[in-house]
Scaffold this motif. Structure first.
Motif, PDB file in Angstrom:
ATOM      1  N   MET A   1     -24.776  14.242  19.348  1.00 26.92           N
ATOM      2  CA  MET A   1     -26.158  13.820  19.140  1.00 26.92           C
ATOM      3  C   MET A   1     -26.334  12.414  19.699  1.00 26.92           C
ATOM      4  SD  MET A   1     -25.836  13.312  15.079  1.00 26.92           S
ATOM      5  CE  MET A   1     -26.847  11.863  15.078  1.00 26.92           C
ATOM      6  N   PRO A   2     -27.574  12.016  19.914  1.00 26.29           N
ATOM      7  CA  PRO A   2     -27.754  10.648  20.416  1.00 26.29           C
ATOM      8  C   PRO A   2     -27.290   9.634  19.372  1.00 26.29           C
ATOM      9  CG  PRO A   2     -29.873  11.693  19.901  1.00 26.29           C
ATOM     10  CD  PRO A   2     -28.822  12.742  19.753  1.00 26.29           C
ATOM     11  N   LYS A   3     -26.772   8.519  19.824  1.00 23.17           N
ATOM     12  CA  LYS A   3     -26.417   7.454  18.880  1.00 23.17           C
ATOM     13  C   LYS A   3     -27.708   6.919  18.271  1.00 23.17           C
ATOM     14  CE  LYS A   3     -23.994   4.766  21.627  1.00 23.17           C
ATOM     15  NZ  LYS A   3     -23.084   3.651  21.997  1.00 23.17           N
ATOM     16  N   THR A   4     -27.739   6.846  16.947  1.00 17.61           N
ATOM     17  CA  THR A   4     -28.995   6.510  16.257  1.00 17.61           C
ATOM     18  C   THR A   4     -28.800   5.255  15.412  1.00 17.61           C
ATOM     19  OG1 THR A   4     -29.397   8.869  16.072  1.00 17.61           O
ATOM     20  CG2 THR A   4     -30.763   7.461  14.696  1.00 17.61           C
ATOM     21  N   ALA A   5     -29.806   4.417  15.372  1.00 15.06           N
ATOM     22  CA  ALA A   5     -29.765   3.241  14.498  1.00 15.06           C
ATOM     23  C   ALA A   5     -31.028   3.228  13.637  1.00 15.06           C
ATOM     24  CB  ALA A   5     -29.689   1.968  15.326  1.00 15.06           C
ATOM     25  N   ILE A   6     -30.846   3.161  12.324  1.00 13.34           N
ATOM     26  CA  ILE A   6     -31.994   3.188  11.402  1.00 13.34           C
ATOM     27  C   ILE A   6     -32.122   1.813  10.739  1.00 13.34           C
ATOM     28  CG2 ILE A   6     -33.059   4.379   9.446  1.00 13.34           C
ATOM     29  CD1 ILE A   6     -31.084   6.676   9.845  1.00 13.34           C
ATOM     30  N   ARG A   7     -33.338   1.281  10.802  1.00 17.02           N
ATOM     31  CA  ARG A   7     -33.598  -0.023  10.176  1.00 17.02           C
ATOM     32  C   ARG A   7     -34.290   0.192   8.836  1.00 17.02           C
ATOM     33  NH1 ARG A   7     -37.058  -4.944  12.959  1.00 17.02           N
ATOM     34  NH2 ARG A   7     -36.554  -6.518  11.392  1.00 17.02           N
ATOM     35  N   ALA A   8     -33.732  -0.416   7.775  1.00 15.35           N
ATOM     36  CA  ALA A   8     -34.324  -0.270   6.431  1.00 15.35           C
ATOM     37  C   ALA A   8     -33.617  -1.240   5.481  1.00 15.35           C
ATOM     38  CB  ALA A   8     -34.152   1.172   5.928  1.00 15.35           C
ATOM     39  N   ASP A   9     -34.047  -1.237   4.239  1.00 14.26           N
ATOM     40  CA  ASP A   9     -33.334  -1.968   3.178  1.00 14.26           C
ATOM     41  C   ASP A   9     -32.234  -1.037   2.664  1.00 14.26           C
ATOM     42  OD1 ASP A   9     -35.219  -4.024   3.414  1.00 14.26           O
ATOM     43  OD2 ASP A   9     -36.507  -3.187   1.843  1.00 14.26           O
ATOM     44  N   LEU A  10     -30.981  -1.431   2.810  1.00 14.41           N
ATOM     45  CA  LEU A  10     -29.865  -0.527   2.506  1.00 14.41           C
ATOM     46  C   LEU A  10     -29.286  -0.813   1.117  1.00 14.41           C
ATOM     47  CD1 LEU A  10     -27.870  -0.534   5.876  1.00 14.41           C
ATOM     48  CD2 LEU A  10     -29.982   0.650   5.295  1.00 14.41           C
TER      49      LEU A  10
ATOM     50  N   ASP B   1     -33.161  -5.190   5.014  1.00 13.55           N
ATOM     51  CA  ASP B   1     -33.498  -5.251   6.433  1.00 13.55           C
ATOM     52  C   ASP B   1     -32.258  -5.278   7.340  1.00 13.55           C
ATOM     53  OD1 ASP B   1     -35.128  -5.114   8.586  1.00 13.55           O
ATOM     54  OD2 ASP B   1     -35.660  -7.235   8.601  1.00 13.55           O
ATOM     55  N   HIS B   2     -31.462  -4.224   7.234  1.00 12.68           N
ATOM     56  CA  HIS B   2     -30.274  -4.061   8.075  1.00 12.68           C
ATOM     57  C   HIS B   2     -30.427  -2.799   8.936  1.00 12.68           C
ATOM     58  CE1 HIS B   2     -28.274  -7.261   5.987  1.00 12.68           C
ATOM     59  NE2 HIS B   2     -27.091  -6.989   6.519  1.00 12.68           N
ATOM     60  N   TRP B   3     -29.521  -2.685   9.871  1.00 16.70           N
ATOM     61  CA  TRP B   3     -29.466  -1.490  10.728  1.00 16.70           C
ATOM     62  C   TRP B   3     -28.240  -0.664  10.366  1.00 16.70           C
ATOM     63  CZ3 TRP B   3     -33.118  -0.196  14.440  1.00 16.70           C
ATOM     64  CH2 TRP B   3     -34.061  -1.188  14.730  1.00 16.70           C
ATOM     65  N   LEU B   4     -28.460   0.637  10.172  1.00 18.10           N
ATOM     66  CA  LEU B   4     -27.360   1.585   9.946  1.00 18.10           C
ATOM     67  C   LEU B   4     -27.121   2.314  11.260  1.00 18.10           C
ATOM     68  CD1 LEU B   4     -25.746   3.048   7.438  1.00 18.10           C
ATOM     69  CD2 LEU B   4     -27.336   4.896   7.959  1.00 18.10           C
ATOM     70  N   LEU B   5     -25.940   2.148  11.826  1.00 16.05           N
ATOM     71  CA  LEU B   5     -25.628   2.749  13.132  1.00 16.05           C
ATOM     72  C   LEU B   5     -24.856   4.053  12.932  1.00 16.05           C
ATOM     73  CD1 LEU B   5     -26.546  -0.069  13.926  1.00 16.05           C
ATOM     74  CD2 LEU B   5     -24.642  -0.191  15.545  1.00 16.05           C
ATOM     75  N   ILE B   6     -25.349   5.118  13.583  1.00 14.90           N
ATOM     76  CA  ILE B   6     -24.749   6.449  13.424  1.00 14.90           C
ATOM     77  C   ILE B   6     -24.254   6.924  14.789  1.00 14.90           C
ATOM     78  CG2 ILE B   6     -25.183   8.826  12.685  1.00 14.90           C
ATOM     79  CD1 ILE B   6     -27.576   7.693  11.039  1.00 14.90           C
TER      80      ILE B   6
ATOM     81  N   VAL C   1     -22.851  -1.206   9.925  1.00 16.42           N
ATOM     82  CA  VAL C   1     -24.095  -1.706   9.311  1.00 16.42           C
ATOM     83  C   VAL C   1     -24.190  -3.163   9.728  1.00 16.42           C
ATOM     84  CG1 VAL C   1     -25.226  -2.296   7.145  1.00 16.42           C
ATOM     85  CG2 VAL C   1     -23.979  -0.126   7.343  1.00 16.42           C
ATOM     86  N   GLN C   2     -25.337  -3.549  10.245  1.00 15.49           N
ATOM     87  CA  GLN C   2     -25.451  -4.923  10.763  1.00 15.49           C
ATOM     88  C   GLN C   2     -26.886  -5.435  10.629  1.00 15.49           C
ATOM     89  OE1 GLN C   2     -24.070  -3.692  14.731  1.00 15.49           O
ATOM     90  NE2 GLN C   2     -26.120  -4.120  15.547  1.00 15.49           N
ATOM     91  N   PRO C   3     -27.030  -6.771  10.529  1.00 10.92           N
ATOM     92  CA  PRO C   3     -28.390  -7.316  10.375  1.00 10.92           C
ATOM     93  C   PRO C   3     -29.169  -7.306  11.685  1.00 10.92           C
ATOM     94  CG  PRO C   3     -26.734  -9.071  10.214  1.00 10.92           C
ATOM     95  CD  PRO C   3     -25.991  -7.779  10.342  1.00 10.92           C
ATOM     96  N   GLU C   4     -28.459  -7.368  12.814  1.00 12.96           N
ATOM     97  CA  GLU C   4     -29.192  -7.485  14.087  1.00 12.96           C
ATOM     98  C   GLU C   4     -29.396  -6.111  14.731  1.00 12.96           C
ATOM     99  OE1 GLU C   4     -24.856  -7.939  14.742  1.00 12.96           O
ATOM    100  OE2 GLU C   4     -26.277  -8.981  13.448  1.00 12.96           O
ATOM    101  N   ALA C   5     -30.441  -6.009  15.535  1.00 19.09           N
ATOM    102  CA  ALA C   5     -30.730  -4.750  16.235  1.00 19.09           C
ATOM    103  C   ALA C   5     -29.610  -4.449  17.223  1.00 19.09           C
ATOM    104  CB  ALA C   5     -32.064  -4.880  16.971  1.00 19.09           C
ATOM    105  N   PRO C   6     -29.251  -3.157  17.362  1.00 19.04           N
ATOM    106  CA  PRO C   6     -28.195  -2.812  18.317  1.00 19.04           C
ATOM    107  C   PRO C   6     -28.743  -2.814  19.741  1.00 19.04           C
ATOM    108  CG  PRO C   6     -29.060  -0.841  17.299  1.00 19.04           C
ATOM    109  CD  PRO C   6     -29.810  -1.982  16.685  1.00 19.04           C
ATOM    110  N   CYS C   7     -27.826  -2.694  20.721  1.00 25.29           N
ATOM    111  CA  CYS C   7     -28.271  -2.705  22.112  1.00 25.29           C
ATOM    112  C   CYS C   7     -29.026  -1.407  22.453  1.00 25.29           C
ATOM    113  CB  CYS C   7     -27.091  -2.923  23.051  1.00 25.29           C
ATOM    114  SG  CYS C   7     -25.819  -1.685  22.830  1.00 25.29           S
TER     115      CYS C   7
ATOM    116  N   HIS D   1     -37.514   1.862  10.113  1.00 22.93           N
ATOM    117  CA  HIS D   1     -38.092   2.097   8.781  1.00 22.93           C
ATOM    118  C   HIS D   1     -38.134   0.783   7.991  1.00 22.93           C
ATOM    119  CE1 HIS D   1     -38.594   6.410   9.031  1.00 22.93           C
ATOM    120  NE2 HIS D   1     -37.373   6.545   9.502  1.00 22.93           N
ATOM    121  N   ARG D   2     -38.416  -0.275   8.694  1.00 18.91           N
ATOM    122  CA  ARG D   2     -38.560  -1.597   8.073  1.00 18.91           C
ATOM    123  C   ARG D   2     -39.478  -1.508   6.847  1.00 18.91           C
ATOM    124  NH1 ARG D   2     -40.784  -5.695  12.491  1.00 18.91           N
ATOM    125  NH2 ARG D   2     -40.025  -3.892  13.630  1.00 18.91           N
TER     126      ARG D   2
END
Ligand code: GUN
Ligand code: ZN
Length: 447
Positions: A11-20, A42-47, A56-62, A70-71
């Motif tokens: 599947m495509p690599k996915t990054a979800i932004r939300a309060d984790l 307000d972190h990004w969950l990278l899948i 899981v990281q605070p900054e947006a991925p590339c 989902h901020r």
């Protein structure tokens, strides 16, 4: 033996932004403390391409990560419902009965409909989609006595990539003939279980649960057969009911006069072990709780069901004192909602009626990491740890003007106050999207 499912397409690599929000340890009972709570606003969950949490990281991925923003929303591990009956959707919210009447009047007739393979398949599809729409991504499920009803659930779960544990119900007395195994030939039901285990146990994300309905509906010979199955196959679960109502417990005492207690019926039969999940456990004593602790068996607490059927008030602090595991469960159709937020809100009220207080951390842990660890699945689900499958759900913080106003106020308060208000006011309307192994399997249509 592990029987892998065909490899899913990458599947495509996915990054979800939300309060984790997730848990790293079991929080403590009583006044909420931060122990075990992991809060990453307000972190990004990278899948990754395999549907696993990569980081899981605070900054947006590339740019090569597909971004889902989902901020301002909340993301938790998908809820795990440890006790629910797929064929009982038709009788949820049925009027005027306590447990034993309710089984006869509503439940057994509804379960008889599953004799039809097409009905069992339709029900399994409806049920698994409904779980996802209610924020639940994994479940321990009762099918019916019909082997094909378990097949239908396993098939539906496999199509959706879900972690699902189920089994054919075992009943060979005190049930309608159309729902009974042959009590004169215990090997018949045993063969049906063996065939299901061969087809499904350990296949992809499916696992088999030996499913004894309750002590009333199984002969001692059937209980012995159920225990033997558990010894024969590694990793089998056991699911049943225990000590739900006083009338039921009195009946069990008549049927098994040699047993010290209701739980002792299962203990003597050799059914209590680390993968045994017993629903309710309201009318237990200290010796029972000690046996649950010693054997590693757990209670699935079902508050909406216990209140709806008038069964009693579960003593959660006594379970903690005894050190045995507790998860939470909808128990639909005795329970009145598939949504575990509604379930946890009722769990809070059950403890309030007992003069105690359930905090949101203990409650939400029981529905996520606690359930996963209790089922031996902590390596797969229940937290937002890298390497786990991305079974996650995005929730609104509030829905409608009243909850929105409450959330606005709660934002200025300690985190527990905000999450507790969310837990008490939330329901399935709050579910924005449910991901199973990184794939969005439910997405709310209207925003
Ligand atoms: N005890 C035996 N069967 C059932 C059932 O289907 N639901 C509940 N709540 N209790 C049971
Ligand atoms: Zn049940």
């Amino acid at each position: 033996m592990l029987k892998p499912m065909p490899m899913p397409m990458p599947m495509p690599k996915t990054a979800i932004r939300a309060d984790l929000l997730d848990f790293t340890a079991a929080p403590s009972w009583g006044s909420p403390s931060d122990h075990g709570v992991r809060w990453r606003p307000d972190h990004w969950l990278l899948i990754d391409e395999q549907g696993r949490i990569a980081a899981v990281q605070p900054e947006a991925p590339c740019a090569d990560w597909q971004q889902q923003d989902h901020r301002g929303r909340l993301l938790l591990p998908g809820f795990i419902d440890t006790h629910v009956h797929a064929p009982q959707l038709d009788v949820i919210g049925s009027w005027g009965a306590g447990l034993l009447d309710w089984l006869q009047t509503y439940t057994f007739p509804a379960e008889q409909r599953m004799a039809d393979v097409a009905v069992a398949r339709e029900t399994a599809a409806l049920f698994t989609d409904a779980l996802l729409a209610h924020g639940t991504t994994a479940a321990l499920v009762f099918a019916t006595v019909h082997a094909h009803s378990a097949d239908a659930l396993f098939e539906a779960a496999a199509q959706r990539g879900m972690r699902l544990i189920t089994g054919k119900v075992l009943m060979d007395r005190h049930a309608p003939a159309a729902l009974s195994d042959d009590s004169h030939d215990v090997a018949n039901a045993e063969r049906a279980c063996e065939a299901l285990i061969g087809r499904w146990h350990g296949r992809g994300r499916n696992a088999y649960a030996v499913t004894v309905r309750f002590a009333v509906t199984s002969t001692p010979a059937q209980l012995a057969m159920a225990a033997a199955l558990g010894r024969r196959h590694a990793g089998l679960y056991l699911q049943t009911h225990v000590a739900e109502t006083q009338a039921e417990a009195a009946w069990v005492a008549q049927l098994f006069p040699e047993a010290r207690s209701y739980l002792d019926v299962y203990d003597r039969a050799g059914l209590l072990h680390e993968r045994a999940v017993l629903a309710h456990g309201i009318w237990l004593d200290a010796q029972d709780r000690a046996r649950l602790h010693d054997t590693g068996a757990q209670i699935a607490h079902c508050p909406t069901s216990n209140l709806f059927l008038g069964s009693g008030l579960f003593d959660w602090p006594a379970a903690i004192a005894a050190g045995h595991r507790v998860s939470v469960a909808s128990d639909v159709g005795g329970g009145t909602s598939l949504n575990l937020l509604r379930t946890l809100a009722e769990a809070y009220k059950v403890q309030a009626l007992r003069g105690d207080k359930l905090n949101a951390w203990v409650a939400l842990h029981a529905a996520t990491r606690g359930a996963a660890v209790g089922l031996g699945l902590g390596h797969e689900i229940g937290t937002l740890e890298p390497g786990r499958l991305a079974d996650v759900v995005v929730w609104d913080w509030a829905h409608g003007p009243v909850a929105t106003q409450r959330d606005t106020v709660a934002r200025a308060q300690p985190l527990h106050a905000r999450v507790f208000a969310w837990m008490m006011l939330g329901d399935e309307r709050y579910v924005v999207a449910s991901y199973v192994a990184g794939v969005p399997r439910f997405q709310r249509k209207v925003d």
